[in-house]
Design a protein around this motif. Sequence first.
Motif, PDB file in Angstrom:
ATOM      1  N   GLN A 113       4.414  20.397   2.159  1.00  0.00           N
ATOM      2  CA  GLN A 113       5.342  19.446   1.544  1.00  0.00           C
ATOM      3  C   GLN A 113       4.609  18.119   1.342  1.00  0.00           C
ATOM      4  O   GLN A 113       3.711  17.767   2.110  1.00  0.00           O
ATOM      5  N   VAL A 114       4.982  17.378   0.310  1.00  0.00           N
ATOM      6  CA  VAL A 114       4.332  16.105   0.001  1.00  0.00           C
ATOM      7  C   VAL A 114       5.372  14.989   0.046  1.00  0.00           C
ATOM      8  O   VAL A 114       6.489  15.152  -0.448  1.00  0.00           O
ATOM      9  N   PHE A 115       4.993  13.867   0.660  1.00  0.00           N
ATOM     10  CA  PHE A 115       5.857  12.688   0.620  1.00  0.00           C
ATOM     11  C   PHE A 115       4.988  11.436   0.547  1.00  0.00           C
ATOM     12  O   PHE A 115       3.785  11.468   0.822  1.00  0.00           O
ATOM     13  N   HIS A 116       5.617  10.331   0.155  1.00  0.00           N
ATOM     14  CA  HIS A 116       4.905   9.049   0.146  1.00  0.00           C
ATOM     15  C   HIS A 116       5.815   7.957   0.689  1.00  0.00           C
ATOM     16  O   HIS A 116       7.034   8.119   0.753  1.00  0.00           O
ATOM     17  N   PHE A 117       5.189   6.860   1.080  1.00  0.00           N
ATOM     18  CA  PHE A 117       5.933   5.688   1.518  1.00  0.00           C
ATOM     19  C   PHE A 117       5.082   4.446   1.276  1.00  0.00           C
ATOM     20  O   PHE A 117       3.858   4.531   1.130  1.00  0.00           O
ATOM     21  N   ASP A 118       5.743   3.315   1.211  1.00  0.00           N
ATOM     22  CA  ASP A 118       5.070   2.030   1.026  1.00  0.00           C
ATOM     23  C   ASP A 118       5.097   1.248   2.335  1.00  0.00           C
ATOM     24  O   ASP A 118       6.094   1.278   3.068  1.00  0.00           O
ATOM     25  N   THR A 119       3.996   0.555   2.608  1.00  0.00           N
ATOM     26  CA  THR A 119       3.911  -0.203   3.851  1.00  0.00           C
ATOM     27  C   THR A 119       2.979  -1.400   3.697  1.00  0.00           C
ATOM     28  O   THR A 119       2.075  -1.390   2.854  1.00  0.00           O
TER      29      THR A 119
ATOM     30  N   MET B 111       0.848  -1.196   0.000  1.00  0.00           N
ATOM     31  CA  MET B 111       0.000   0.000   0.000  1.00  0.00           C
ATOM     32  C   MET B 111       0.885   1.248   0.000  1.00  0.00           C
ATOM     33  O   MET B 111       1.851   1.309   0.757  1.00  0.00           O
ATOM     34  N   ARG B 112       0.562   2.184  -0.882  1.00  0.00           N
ATOM     35  CA  ARG B 112       1.330   3.431  -0.947  1.00  0.00           C
ATOM     36  C   ARG B 112       0.505   4.559  -0.320  1.00  0.00           C
ATOM     37  O   ARG B 112      -0.641   4.794  -0.714  1.00  0.00           O
ATOM     38  N   ILE B 113       1.099   5.233   0.644  1.00  0.00           N
ATOM     39  CA  ILE B 113       0.433   6.313   1.370  1.00  0.00           C
ATOM     40  C   ILE B 113       1.095   7.644   1.025  1.00  0.00           C
ATOM     41  O   ILE B 113       2.324   7.765   1.080  1.00  0.00           O
ATOM     42  N   GLN B 114       0.261   8.612   0.672  1.00  0.00           N
ATOM     43  CA  GLN B 114       0.747   9.981   0.432  1.00  0.00           C
ATOM     44  C   GLN B 114       0.339  10.860   1.604  1.00  0.00           C
ATOM     45  O   GLN B 114      -0.792  10.765   2.096  1.00  0.00           O
ATOM     46  N   CYS B 115       1.271  11.690   2.042  1.00  0.00           N
ATOM     47  CA  CYS B 115       0.998  12.616   3.147  1.00  0.00           C
ATOM     48  C   CYS B 115       1.369  14.038   2.748  1.00  0.00           C
ATOM     49  O   CYS B 115       2.287  14.257   1.949  1.00  0.00           O
ATOM     50  N   ILE B 116       0.646  14.986   3.334  1.00  0.00           N
ATOM     51  CA  ILE B 116       1.001  16.401   3.237  1.00  0.00           C
ATOM     52  C   ILE B 116       1.450  16.840   4.623  1.00  0.00           C
ATOM     53  O   ILE B 116       0.752  16.613   5.618  1.00  0.00           O
ATOM     54  N   VAL B 117       2.624  17.447   4.683  1.00  0.00           N
ATOM     55  CA  VAL B 117       3.213  17.802   5.974  1.00  0.00           C
ATOM     56  C   VAL B 117       3.627  19.272   5.971  1.00  0.00           C
ATOM     57  O   VAL B 117       4.075  19.812   4.953  1.00  0.00           O
ATOM     58  N   SER B 118       3.456  19.910   7.109  1.00  0.00           N
ATOM     59  CA  SER B 118       3.990  21.260   7.314  1.00  0.00           C
ATOM     60  C   SER B 118       5.058  21.180   8.396  1.00  0.00           C
ATOM     61  O   SER B 118       4.969  20.341   9.304  1.00  0.00           O
ATOM     62  N   TYR B 119       6.065  22.026   8.281  1.00  0.00           N
ATOM     63  CA  TYR B 119       7.095  22.020   9.318  1.00  0.00           C
ATOM     64  C   TYR B 119       7.775  23.374   9.437  1.00  0.00           C
ATOM     65  O   TYR B 119       7.877  24.149   8.482  1.00  0.00           O
ATOM     66  N   ASP B 120       8.186  23.632  10.646  1.00  0.00           N
ATOM     67  CA  ASP B 120       8.987  24.799  10.993  1.00  0.00           C
ATOM     68  C   ASP B 120      10.443  24.390  10.832  1.00  0.00           C
ATOM     69  O   ASP B 120      10.957  23.569  11.585  1.00  0.00           O
TER      70      ASP B 120
END
Length: 243
Positions: free
Chosen positions: A59-65, A1-10
């Motif tokens: 920011q956008v990232f993805h990972f497989d799990t 399963m591939r999950i996409q996330c949107i993240v904000s960071y300081d």
Amino acid sequence: MRIQCIVSYDGTSFYGWQKQPDCRSVQEVIETAINKITGENNIIHSSGRTDAKVHASNQVFHFDTQKDIAPKQWQRAINHFLPEDVYIKQSQQVSDDFHSRYSAMKKEYHYRLSTNPYNPFERHYIYQYPYGTLDLKSMQEASKIFIGTHDFASFCVYDQLGTTVRTISSLEIIEENGYFTFKIVGDGFRRYMVRMIVGGLIQVGAHRRSKDFLLELLESRGTKKCLFKAEPQGLYLEHVYYE
């Protein structure tokens, strides 16, 4: 399963996005959080890297799990293990052929600058320009030379492995009560490219350099280098656009 996330960071306390030895990175703290949930050795892939002290709104990232968690629950699960300067805003399942970097169509960066009296509470989030006022109209006029497809070798740090040709679709500069925002959208950006473009425009706004000077740099395609790089704390990865 591939999950996409949107993240904000300081980005204030980070040495950038990319994981590196003995330095705190955004990638490392997110991967550590995910691995605590999955027990796997998950690697996350982002839409691009940000440098030390640079921030991100989306920011956008993805990972497989293989971990069986409802896609939208990943947001809450990862946030539970993250420090306070990083926050997952959204999570969803995407197709296996989606890639956060290679599927991206455009990226939008904002650069924030203040010509107001120094404010210690803003020092990590807005460049506190210390040299007086800036000419907004001159900067807006000079910004037009960057619109379109150009070789930006003079306005980035680059190696021989990738092209420095990029397309900028819009570059807007607005000002309100001494706060300037540079909004730049393009199909991709090389390292320091946004900060060098903004740094050059600041020189024009301060009447130290001219629009023609920036054009000469651009047309030299790397033969002449821009020596003006805006400070990192004013830069934000604002949005990543996908088809």
